[in-house]
Enzyme design. Sequence first.
Site, PDB file in Angstrom:
ATOM      1  N   LEU A 211       0.843  -1.192   0.000  1.00 51.16           N
ATOM      2  CA  LEU A 211       0.000   0.000   0.000  1.00 51.16           C
ATOM      3  C   LEU A 211       0.877   1.240   0.000  1.00 51.16           C
ATOM      4  O   LEU A 211       1.692   1.428   0.906  1.00 51.16           O
ATOM      5  CB  LEU A 211      -0.904   0.023   1.236  1.00 51.16           C
ATOM      6  CG  LEU A 211      -1.942  -1.101   1.379  1.00 51.16           C
ATOM      7  CD1 LEU A 211      -2.714  -0.931   2.683  1.00 51.16           C
ATOM      8  CD2 LEU A 211      -2.896  -1.118   0.195  1.00 51.16           C
ATOM      9  N   GLU A 212       0.724   2.063  -1.019  1.00 47.63           N
ATOM     10  CA  GLU A 212       1.394   3.360  -1.075  1.00 47.63           C
ATOM     11  C   GLU A 212       0.308   4.412  -0.897  1.00 47.63           C
ATOM     12  O   GLU A 212      -0.457   4.696  -1.824  1.00 47.63           O
ATOM     13  CB  GLU A 212       2.128   3.532  -2.413  1.00 47.63           C
ATOM     14  CG  GLU A 212       3.217   2.501  -2.671  1.00 47.63           C
ATOM     15  CD  GLU A 212       4.363   2.577  -1.688  1.00 47.63           C
ATOM     16  OE1 GLU A 212       4.505   3.632  -1.018  1.00 47.63           O
ATOM     17  OE2 GLU A 212       5.113   1.601  -1.573  1.00 47.63           O
TER      18      GLU A 212
END
Length: 459
Positions: A211-212
Amino acid sequence: MTEQQIAQVLESQRRFFSTGKTLPRAFRAKALEDLQNAILRHEEEINAALKADLGKGAVESYMCETGMTLSELSWMRRHLAGLMRGHTVMTPLAQFAAHSFRSPSPYGNVLIMSPWNYPLMLTLEPLIDALAAGNTAVVKPSAYAPATSAVIQKLIAECFDPEYVFVVTGGRAENQALLNQKFDKIFFTGGKTVGREVLRHAAEYLTPVTLELGGKSPCIVDATANIRLAAKRIVFGKYLNCGQTCVAPDYLYCEASIRNELVQAIREEITAQFGADPLQNENYGKIINQKHFDRILGLIDPAKVVAGGNANARTLRIAPTVMTDVTFDDAVMGEEIFGPILPVLTWNSLDEAIAQVESCPHPLALYFFTSSSANRKQVLSRCRFGGGCINDTIIHLATSAMPFGGVGESGMGGYHGKAGFEEFSHTRSIVDKKTWIDLPMRYQPYTSLKDRMIRMFLR
């Protein structure tokens, strides 16, 4: 696309991956070369698409999108052989004789979901890492950047068969259909709300996820900083892409004694970089859509504006804006701004500033302007954040030599270069045990001699 059609694409990719064709270095290298050539062929189309979606000029488009993507491609092509190679590790004496090594293996079928703010770079950079690692990929660009998504779909179709790489366009229905599938790895870049949804769906299949995300990234300035240079670099990082950058300085947190001088320098830098009327600057971009335009305008308190504050609803442009006398209770501090508003807050002691930053969710980035090595050491040792800069902004992500990613609510996992290859690989630990000798101590029946031998080896 319907969910059934998406499921069929994924099944064809599973079959293709199972043939082993994505594994040889020659195949991966050819894929990277083909993608690089396609980007170069379509550079003008990419520029036009980014102009249509975000108002970006050609220089900014190359600097922040096309050029960054090509740089990642070049790095990966140069280092591919070394990244794929197994790495020998020391074998404990108790396991004599053996060869122990770590070996990267692709996950298999991966899903890459990208956002609209840097629609080319944030789609293709993770794809580069995924293909280098030997995976197949389904790519889902944002529906909010339709022109760039269309170009991405076109160049991907030119380079790769759908059973290897496939682009799914569309909106929420397609996103939902994709998340209902079982992938071997999901890579998501975007906001926290959708990030939580991705994680919930991935949990159904225990799928590993990168997850960015984002967050309110602070820009701290102390009294020892070079004020003029700090202002120049803060203005660049904050207003690039109209502030629609996940690592943009979200707010300025400066020592009270230098606030007026710093704010004046920032005002002058806005004029120097964007002109007397930034809304007339053809190289100053626009807000992505009406929804975000209205949201950002709602965060501006006219009574606290000392620069900018004006907007053009027809072109979806908001001038670079600075607000002073802001507190942590103001609306602009209640969410990630993701737009060209710079709130200015002050502190009187560095301990106070650090405590305040640490009381908030860990940001994706942190920036600190200082000439004090002691202050620098204190901030770096006590603040938790994804990445950042000392005496600059945002440039930490512009290198394949360092991983880029968040921590806590700003994300999990990292990519770029070696880290990106590893993010799309499972590293297997393997012991190749030799057959010409077999130490007897692990086998029953246990004796005092075997006990002494085990204790000698395991200590």
